[in-house]
Scaffold this motif. Structure first.
Motif, PDB file in Angstrom:
ATOM      1  N   ASP A   1      54.203   7.285  21.543  1.00 31.96           N
ATOM      2  CA  ASP A   1      52.887   7.874  21.924  1.00 31.96           C
ATOM      3  C   ASP A   1      52.289   9.158  21.346  1.00 31.96           C
ATOM      4  O   ASP A   1      51.683   9.933  21.728  1.00 31.96           O
ATOM      5  CB  ASP A   1      52.698   8.121  23.717  1.00 31.96           C
ATOM      6  N   ALA A   2      52.730   9.039  19.925  1.00 30.75           N
ATOM      7  CA  ALA A   2      52.398  10.105  19.032  1.00 30.75           C
ATOM      8  C   ALA A   2      50.894  10.286  18.994  1.00 30.75           C
ATOM      9  O   ALA A   2      50.223   9.256  18.463  1.00 30.75           O
ATOM     10  CB  ALA A   2      52.922  10.152  17.842  1.00 30.75           C
ATOM     11  N   GLU A   3      50.240  11.412  19.313  1.00 33.97           N
ATOM     12  CA  GLU A   3      48.786  11.509  19.142  1.00 33.97           C
ATOM     13  C   GLU A   3      48.547  13.180  18.779  1.00 33.97           C
ATOM     14  O   GLU A   3      49.268  13.839  19.142  1.00 33.97           O
ATOM     15  CB  GLU A   3      47.911  11.335  20.058  1.00 33.97           C
ATOM     16  N   ALA A   4      47.322  13.308  17.918  1.00 39.41           N
ATOM     17  CA  ALA A   4      46.907  14.656  17.775  1.00 39.41           C
ATOM     18  C   ALA A   4      46.322  15.125  19.095  1.00 39.41           C
ATOM     19  O   ALA A   4      45.572  14.289  19.941  1.00 39.41           O
ATOM     20  CB  ALA A   4      45.973  14.720  16.725  1.00 39.41           C
ATOM     21  N   VAL A   5      46.429  16.395  19.330  1.00 45.28           N
ATOM     22  CA  VAL A   5      45.683  16.898  20.501  1.00 45.28           C
ATOM     23  C   VAL A   5      44.310  17.510  20.164  1.00 45.28           C
ATOM     24  O   VAL A   5      44.160  17.984  19.273  1.00 45.28           O
ATOM     25  CB  VAL A   5      46.307  18.232  20.991  1.00 45.28           C
ATOM     26  N   GLU A   6      43.310  16.848  20.747  1.00 46.76           N
ATOM     27  CA  GLU A   6      42.116  16.790  20.116  1.00 46.76           C
ATOM     28  C   GLU A   6      41.512  18.201  20.652  1.00 46.76           C
ATOM     29  O   GLU A   6      41.859  18.917  21.659  1.00 46.76           O
ATOM     30  CB  GLU A   6      41.127  15.702  21.156  1.00 46.76           C
ATOM     31  N   ASP A   7      40.639  18.411  19.690  1.00 43.27           N
ATOM     32  CA  ASP A   7      39.851  19.957  20.142  1.00 43.27           C
ATOM     33  C   ASP A   7      40.804  21.101  20.194  1.00 43.27           C
ATOM     34  O   ASP A   7      40.310  22.181  20.669  1.00 43.27           O
ATOM     35  CB  ASP A   7      39.048  19.699  21.142  1.00 43.27           C
ATOM     36  N   VAL A   8      42.019  20.999  19.482  1.00 45.28           N
ATOM     37  CA  VAL A   8      42.768  22.051  19.448  1.00 45.28           C
ATOM     38  C   VAL A   8      43.191  22.372  17.862  1.00 45.28           C
ATOM     39  O   VAL A   8      43.764  21.525  17.460  1.00 45.28           O
ATOM     40  CB  VAL A   8      43.965  22.062  20.209  1.00 45.28           C
ATOM     41  N   ALA A   9      42.895  23.194  17.298  1.00 44.67           N
ATOM     42  CA  ALA A   9      43.601  23.772  15.803  1.00 44.67           C
ATOM     43  C   ALA A   9      43.123  22.579  15.163  1.00 44.67           C
ATOM     44  O   ALA A   9      44.161  22.311  14.228  1.00 44.67           O
ATOM     45  CB  ALA A   9      45.091  23.890  16.068  1.00 44.67           C
ATOM     46  N   GLN A  10      41.783  22.354  15.111  1.00 42.46           N
ATOM     47  CA  GLN A  10      41.590  21.252  14.372  1.00 42.46           C
ATOM     48  C   GLN A  10      42.367  19.838  14.252  1.00 42.46           C
ATOM     49  O   GLN A  10      42.371  19.048  13.108  1.00 42.46           O
ATOM     50  CB  GLN A  10      41.228  21.610  12.505  1.00 42.46           C
ATOM     51  N   GLY A  11      42.960  19.708  15.209  1.00 43.97           N
ATOM     52  CA  GLY A  11      43.802  18.292  15.296  1.00 43.97           C
ATOM     53  C   GLY A  11      45.191  18.470  14.688  1.00 43.97           C
ATOM     54  O   GLY A  11      45.609  17.354  14.561  1.00 43.97           O
ATOM     55  N   LEU A  12      45.584  19.759  14.554  1.00 44.44           N
ATOM     56  CA  LEU A  12      46.911  19.955  13.769  1.00 44.44           C
ATOM     57  C   LEU A  12      47.928  19.740  14.570  1.00 44.44           C
ATOM     58  O   LEU A  12      49.041  19.631  14.181  1.00 44.44           O
ATOM     59  CB  LEU A  12      46.757  20.935  12.906  1.00 44.44           C
ATOM     60  N   VAL A  13      48.016  20.012  15.921  1.00 44.23           N
ATOM     61  CA  VAL A  13      49.109  20.027  16.951  1.00 44.23           C
ATOM     62  C   VAL A  13      49.171  18.379  17.437  1.00 44.23           C
ATOM     63  O   VAL A  13      48.068  18.144  17.809  1.00 44.23           O
ATOM     64  CB  VAL A  13      48.893  21.032  17.904  1.00 44.23           C
ATOM     65  N   TRP A  14      50.368  17.898  17.400  1.00 43.43           N
ATOM     66  CA  TRP A  14      50.611  16.570  17.956  1.00 43.43           C
ATOM     67  C   TRP A  14      51.406  16.591  19.015  1.00 43.43           C
ATOM     68  O   TRP A  14      52.219  17.709  19.266  1.00 43.43           O
ATOM     69  CB  TRP A  14      51.003  15.728  16.798  1.00 43.43           C
ATOM     70  N   ARG A  15      51.339  15.518  19.988  1.00 47.40           N
ATOM     71  CA  ARG A  15      52.467  15.406  21.059  1.00 47.40           C
ATOM     72  C   ARG A  15      52.833  14.020  21.257  1.00 47.40           C
ATOM     73  O   ARG A  15      52.177  13.121  20.710  1.00 47.40           O
ATOM     74  CB  ARG A  15      51.901  16.181  22.405  1.00 47.40           C
ATOM     75  N   GLY A  16      53.911  14.010  21.950  1.00 46.77           N
ATOM     76  CA  GLY A  16      54.710  12.492  22.053  1.00 46.77           C
ATOM     77  C   GLY A  16      55.954  12.694  22.972  1.00 46.77           C
ATOM     78  O   GLY A  16      56.075  13.846  23.329  1.00 46.77           O
TER      79      GLY A  16
END
Length: 250
Positions: free
Chosen positions: A120-135
């Motif tokens: 479920d890896a995805e970029a965290v939208e609207d944070v740091a130009q989408g550079l932080v990901w989570r999963g």
């Protein structure tokens, strides 16, 4: 393909205009007009340029190129030698920084997530130009077991802050010099945050916010994206591609 075609394709493919960056993204040093052989590597250092010359490359594509906002504007010393070598051999230099970090399929964050088997890896939208990901990991594992997996995937032992016996499953990450995004990660409620570099202040942020932190290496966490981009271009445009990994312990 032509230099102009490659420049335009990568501008569109990597959505270059969408990012506010610290260096120019795209063609940085102009070389020959026709491109058949490309070399990819993390940083446009002299060793990479020398190897590209040996491989008779028409273009070099890197994540860390030239002309950073914080560097001197004059072309002397080390910078002069690098650029002189490129011009003498008519080699194009392309650099893609934040656009390569963020690309949803071939970017540094996306490829690192796949290498680690994160679901479920995805970029965290609207944070740091989408550079932080989570999963998340398929199953929880101890913090020390995850450190060992990082070491196996990246070929170097990470610095780990946190109790080795704790279980972790939910992760956030941002490759390279992204240690200060640990506060973003903590706000997401994940168990651990991974970046490339670490600062003195990172230790206190991790301890006081109760989040595990892994400094896995700037170079090590950013090898996969530029290599994936080179392979993509080779397939799409029938180019010869060489990925050159210049050893860097940082």
């Amino acid at each position: 393909m032509t230099r102009t075609e490659l420049t335009q394709y990568l501008a569109d493919f990597l959505r270059v205009s969408a990012f506010k960056d610290y260096a120019p993204n795209g063609l940085q040093v102009e070389g020959k007009a026709e491109i058949r052989t490309i070399v990819t590597g993390v940083t446009a250092c002299q060793a990479l340029i020398d190897e590209a010359i040996r491989l008779k490359a028409d273009a070099i594509l890197v994540h860390h190129g030239f002309f950073w906002k914080s560097e001197p504007e004059v072309i002397t010393g080390m910078k002069q030698r690098r650029i002189k070598a490129l011009l003498a051999h008519d080699i194009n230099l392309f650099g893609y920084h934040l656009p390569l970090d963020a690309h949803p399929m071939l970017g540094n964050n996306a490829t690192l997530g796949r290498k680690l088997g994160i679901l479920d890896a995805e970029a965290v939208e609207d944070v740091a130009q989408g550079l932080v990901w989570r999963g998340k990991l398929d199953l929880p594992m101890s913090a020390s077991e995850f450190a060992a997996m990082l070491a196996e995937v990246l070929g170097r032992d990470p610095l780990h802050i946190g109790e080795s016996s704790d279980e972790i499953q939910y992760l956030a990450w941002c490759t390279g010099g992204a240690q200060d995004y640990i506060d973003v990660a903590a706000s997401l409620g994940v168990d651990a945050f991974i970046s490339g570099e670490v600062s003195e202040r990172t230790y206190h942020s991790a301890v006081e916010q109760g989040i595990h932190y892994y400094a896995a290496g700037h170079h090590a966490t950013e090898r996969f994206g530029i290599e994936a981009l080179g392979r993509h271009l080779a397939r799409e445009f029938n180019l010869v591609h060489h990925f050159v990994d210049i050893t860097n312990p940082v």
